[in-house]
Design a protein around this motif. Structure first.
Motif, PDB file in Angstrom:
ATOM      1  N   ARG A   1      -9.668   5.863  -3.949  1.00 30.80           N
ATOM      2  CA  ARG A   1      -9.244   4.552  -3.283  1.00 30.80           C
ATOM      3  C   ARG A   1      -9.318   3.621  -4.437  1.00 30.80           C
ATOM      4  N   ASP A   2     -10.586   3.655  -5.171  1.00 31.27           N
ATOM      5  CA  ASP A   2     -10.951   2.575  -6.154  1.00 31.27           C
ATOM      6  C   ASP A   2      -9.798   2.894  -7.311  1.00 31.27           C
ATOM      7  N   LEU A   3      -9.579   3.956  -7.639  1.00 29.65           N
ATOM      8  CA  LEU A   3      -8.599   4.370  -8.850  1.00 29.65           C
ATOM      9  C   LEU A   3      -7.013   3.604  -8.404  1.00 29.65           C
ATOM     10  N   ASN A   4      -6.932   3.776  -7.064  1.00 29.91           N
ATOM     11  CA  ASN A   4      -5.647   3.205  -6.489  1.00 29.91           C
ATOM     12  C   ASN A   4      -5.618   1.600  -6.587  1.00 29.91           C
ATOM     13  N   ILE A   5      -6.790   1.024  -6.331  1.00 28.13           N
ATOM     14  CA  ILE A   5      -6.767  -0.244  -6.264  1.00 28.13           C
ATOM     15  C   ILE A   5      -6.805  -0.907  -7.825  1.00 28.13           C
ATOM     16  N   ARG A   6      -7.538  -0.256  -8.562  1.00 26.31           N
ATOM     17  CA  ARG A   6      -7.647  -0.739  -9.889  1.00 26.31           C
ATOM     18  C   ARG A   6      -6.147  -0.543 -10.595  1.00 26.31           C
ATOM     19  N   ARG A   7      -5.398   0.573 -10.152  1.00 28.95           N
ATOM     20  CA  ARG A   7      -3.947   0.570 -10.812  1.00 28.95           C
ATOM     21  C   ARG A   7      -3.001  -0.683 -10.428  1.00 28.95           C
ATOM     22  N   ILE A   8      -3.276  -0.780  -9.026  1.00 25.29           N
ATOM     23  CA  ILE A   8      -2.603  -2.059  -8.516  1.00 25.29           C
ATOM     24  C   ILE A   8      -2.919  -3.194  -9.266  1.00 25.29           C
ATOM     25  N   GLY A   9      -4.421  -3.406  -9.603  1.00 27.31           N
ATOM     26  CA  GLY A   9      -5.003  -4.544 -10.337  1.00 27.31           C
ATOM     27  C   GLY A   9      -4.304  -4.577 -11.719  1.00 27.31           C
TER      28      GLY A   9
ATOM     29  N   ALA B   1       2.862 -11.440  -8.289  1.00 31.03           N
ATOM     30  CA  ALA B   1       2.633 -10.172  -7.738  1.00 31.03           C
ATOM     31  C   ALA B   1       1.956 -10.247  -6.299  1.00 31.03           C
ATOM     32  N   ILE B   2       2.737  -9.606  -5.281  1.00 33.39           N
ATOM     33  CA  ILE B   2       1.797  -9.547  -3.978  1.00 33.39           C
ATOM     34  C   ILE B   2       1.514  -8.120  -3.875  1.00 33.39           C
ATOM     35  N   CYS B   3       0.104  -8.054  -3.506  1.00 30.90           N
ATOM     36  CA  CYS B   3      -0.455  -6.747  -3.367  1.00 30.90           C
ATOM     37  C   CYS B   3      -0.766  -6.652  -1.717  1.00 30.90           C
ATOM     38  N   ALA B   4      -0.715  -5.460  -1.114  1.00 31.30           N
ATOM     39  CA  ALA B   4      -1.042  -5.683   0.255  1.00 31.30           C
ATOM     40  C   ALA B   4      -1.783  -3.939   0.424  1.00 31.30           C
ATOM     41  N   PRO B   5      -2.689  -3.617  -0.125  1.00 34.85           N
ATOM     42  CA  PRO B   5      -3.404  -2.404   0.382  1.00 34.85           C
ATOM     43  C   PRO B   5      -4.518  -2.699   1.233  1.00 34.85           C
TER      44      PRO B   5
ATOM     45  N   GLY C   1       0.811  -1.174  -0.004  1.00 33.59           N
ATOM     46  CA  GLY C   1       0.063  -0.123  -0.134  1.00 33.59           C
ATOM     47  C   GLY C   1       0.871   1.323  -0.009  1.00 33.59           C
ATOM     48  N   ASP C   2       1.794   1.410   0.897  1.00 28.27           N
ATOM     49  CA  ASP C   2       2.656   2.402   1.302  1.00 28.27           C
ATOM     50  C   ASP C   2       3.569   2.676  -0.106  1.00 28.27           C
ATOM     51  N   ILE C   3       4.151   1.741  -0.770  1.00 23.27           N
ATOM     52  CA  ILE C   3       4.941   1.758  -1.970  1.00 23.27           C
ATOM     53  C   ILE C   3       4.361   2.297  -3.035  1.00 23.27           C
ATOM     54  N   VAL C   4       2.989   1.789  -3.195  1.00 22.57           N
ATOM     55  CA  VAL C   4       2.258   2.148  -4.323  1.00 22.57           C
ATOM     56  C   VAL C   4       1.919   3.675  -4.212  1.00 22.57           C
ATOM     57  N   ARG C   5       1.439   4.008  -3.023  1.00 18.77           N
ATOM     58  CA  ARG C   5       0.880   5.484  -2.688  1.00 18.77           C
ATOM     59  C   ARG C   5       2.097   6.294  -3.074  1.00 18.77           C
ATOM     60  N   LYS C   6       3.255   5.770  -2.744  1.00 17.44           N
ATOM     61  CA  LYS C   6       4.519   6.785  -3.091  1.00 17.44           C
ATOM     62  C   LYS C   6       4.730   6.988  -4.710  1.00 17.44           C
ATOM     63  N   ASN C   7       4.560   5.678  -5.308  1.00 16.35           N
ATOM     64  CA  ASN C   7       5.274   5.574  -6.665  1.00 16.35           C
ATOM     65  C   ASN C   7       3.891   5.733  -7.879  1.00 16.35           C
ATOM     66  N   LEU C   8       2.808   4.952  -7.496  1.00 14.33           N
ATOM     67  CA  LEU C   8       1.996   4.918  -8.807  1.00 14.33           C
ATOM     68  C   LEU C   8       1.055   5.987  -8.381  1.00 14.33           C
ATOM     69  N   SER C   9       0.455   6.237  -7.092  1.00 13.59           N
ATOM     70  CA  SER C   9      -0.493   6.938  -6.852  1.00 13.59           C
ATOM     71  C   SER C   9      -0.477   8.201  -5.984  1.00 13.59           C
TER      72      SER C   9
END
Ligand code: PPS
Length: 573
Positions: free
Chosen positions: A451-459, A472-476, A433-441
């Protein structure tokens, strides 16, 4: 069998001359244009190159009604399949009848123009009933008709400017006139075509070879590379398989050409359509099998068509079509004689061992990396299929942790990552979660939309990793069930998806409060905080639920490893 020989004279195409095409292309740039769907591009290619001869464009309303009701154009010509240009209501309303429109591919290249003579809103349920036999969306073409095709149909003559561009297997693609010229050159006056959307195994090789011998004809392997049934083996893999099988026929008896057809899986009507198309390609005979172009089971679990309906309908129209049917023989392997034989010609059935591997069994063996015997298929074909469908223990997958902030998702995800890296074999990516929010979102907050946008990007990233054979290991937190389901659907196109609920209670998370965020949330200093002032949908059917209270991290990660083993995703150790 008759002495039918093909007349290999050229057939009409809808293309204008090269010079006119260059001019028309410039003029067409000014026209209102329609961006063709993938299916429409396939249809247009066969309209323009004469594969759908005698059609001169997308069907007019009168022709459409005739085709739907009794398989005939308004002038009485046999034609079983509606070839229609479906568009949106908005686009249809913007046009005047008599207007020319440009038809563009998905990159914007103008392939042709159409004069819009007809515009109507079809009765899709009636089309489904009459053409596909039932208004049942379990049928892929009926599903397409209701859920993908536009509401309005346009009809009118087409002027061809250029063929759709294909970059793959160019030397294997022929227009009807190119194939006719090729047959003329080789002196092939009797040609039996074999239509297929599946890899060829030994039984098919045997049956096609026998069909050619029986018809005293040469053989054309004519596989569909346009659109086939969803879930089929992709055409890239199939063509590599066909090329391997082609070497198994006696030299210069057999040829292969790729057909850019968009199949409808319409069984009997489709068989007649396939026959008319092959006639245009210069063939004199056509193999029709059991359940030809069958769509599988309907929503009641029964087949849409009887197993021999296609052969019957073809037979009824054979004389008028000018192409002869060679009925498919069901070939089985007789172990004692180590050869394929037509099952209806085996007289000592009770005394011999008949071997068979169904499509389902083949897929299971591929998934589990089990043996596929040489009597069933050629080693080259099996090797290609194994490359495309490696065993599950070598495919990519996604592990998706969900749970409250501070529930332990990241810690368990990290432990899992390290354990998988210790095992080796596949690259592992952690989308914490934290890594994605720093790099992708980095621009997103915590509203539902964000939140939905963030999760769809992870997906999206997870599905690409899965497609390419990684883990892929996701942890949001991923608080919304509907969004988690959407991610599951994205990933499952390419590999397995495991939802893992880290079920630490909100009280325990708040008690631990490792980042001090719960305190701030209670004080109202962080708004929309999951579990305190924002919702969390508890997963109803996760692949695994881990309880962290009283269980250490190593054990939680190990539970995930055991689950992966039980699903065949990692080899048991
Ligand atoms: S979501 O809902 O899935 O998009 O959330 P996620 O991307 O996993 O981000 C959660 C991390 O952001 C911190 N944080 C918050 N969480 C929940 N609600 C609010 N309002 C909030 N504000 C900041 C929090 O530290 C989460 O980290 P984790 O690792 O889950 O503790």
């Amino acid at each position: 069998s008759s002495l039918m020989q093909s007349n290999l004279a050229p057939i009409p195409e809808l293309f204008v001359s090269y010079d006119s095409a260059q001019k028309l292309k410039v003029e067409a740039a000014e026209l209102t244009s329609w961006d063709l769907s993938p299916r429409q591009i396939c249809d247009l290619e066969l309209l323009m190159n004469g594969g759908f001869n005698p059609l001169k464009g997308f069907l007019s309303e009168e022709d459409y009604n005739g085709v739907v009701e009794n398989m005939r154009l308004a002038d009485g010509t046999l034609w079983p399949m509606p070839i229609t240009l479906d568009v949106s209501e908005k686009f249809a309303e913007s046009l005047e009848l008599g207007q020319d429109i440009a038809l563009r591919d998905q990159e914007g290249v103008i392939l042709g123009t159409m004069t819009v003579t007809d515009r109507w809103t079809p009765d899709k349920s009636n089309e489904a009933e009459k053409v596909f036999g039932a208004d049942d969306q379990a049928h892929p073409a009926v599903n397409y008709l209701h859920n993908t095709a536009g509401k309005v149909y346009l009809g009118g003559p087409v002027t061809g400017i250029q063929q759709p561009v294909h970059y793959d297997f160019r030397a294997r693609r022929d227009t009807p006139n190119e194939l006719r010229a090729y047959f003329r050159k080789l002196g092939w006056r009797r040609v039996v075509a074999f239509q297929t959307r599946n890899p060829l195994h030994r039984a098919h090789q045997e049956l096609t070879f026998r069909a050619a011998k029986e018809a005293q004809a040469n053989l054309l392997i004519h596989p569909v590379v346009g659109m086939t049934k969803p879930g089929d083996v992709d055409h890239f893999t199939r063509v590599r398989c066909y090329e391997a099988v082609l070497d198994k026929y006696p030299g210069s008896t057999t040829s292969m050409s790729l057909l850019p057809l968009a199949m409808r899986m319409a069984g009997p009507r489709e068989a007649v359509w396939h026959g008319l198309i092959r006639k245009n390609y210069g063939c004199t005979h056509f193999i029709v099998g059991r359940d030809h172009a069958g769509p599988g089971a309907n929503s009641q679990g029964e087949d849409f068509y009887g197993p021999y309906d296609a052969q019957e309908l073809f037979k009824q129209h054979e004389a008028e079509m000018g192409i002869e049917m060679v009925p498919f023989k069901h070939m089985v392997f007789v172990q004692e004689r180590a050869q394929y034989e037509p099952s209806d010609e085996i007289l000592d059935k009770d005394d011999v061992t008949i071997l068979n591997i169904s499509g389902t069994e083949l897929r299971r063996r591929l998934a589990e990396g089990l043996e596929i015997p040489e009597w069933f298929s050629f080693p080259e074909v099996v090797a290609e299929l194994r490359k495309t469908r490696p065993p599950r223990s070598q495919q990519g997958f996604t592990v998706f942790f969900t749970g409250f902030s501070g529930s332990g998702k990241s810690t368990i995800a990290n432990a899992l990552m390290v354990k998988l890296m210790e095992m080796g074999g596949r690259p592992v990516t952690l989308l914490d979660g934290d890594i994605v929010r720093k790099n992708l979102s980095s621009e997103l907050g915590f509203s539902k939309e964000h939140r939905d946008l963030n999760i769809r990007r992870i997906g999206y990233v997870a599905s690409e990793i899965t497609k390419n054979g990684g883990i892929a290991i996701c942890a949001p937190i991923a608080p919304y069930a509907a969004t988690r389901r959407a991610v599951r659907e994205d990933v499952e196109q390419f590999g397995a998806f495991l939802e893992i609920h880290v079920a630490t209670s909100i009280e325990e998370c708040e008690r631990r409060d490792r980042k001090g965020l719960y305190k701030l949330a209670r004080e109202g200093k962080i708004k929309e905080f999951t579990g305190i002032s924002d919702p969390y949908d508890v997963p109803e059917n996760p692949e695994l639920r881990v309880e962290t209270e009283g269980t250490d991290v190593d054990n939680c990660a190990h539970q995930v490893i055991l689950k992966l083993e039980s699903m065949g995703l990692i080899a048991a150790h």
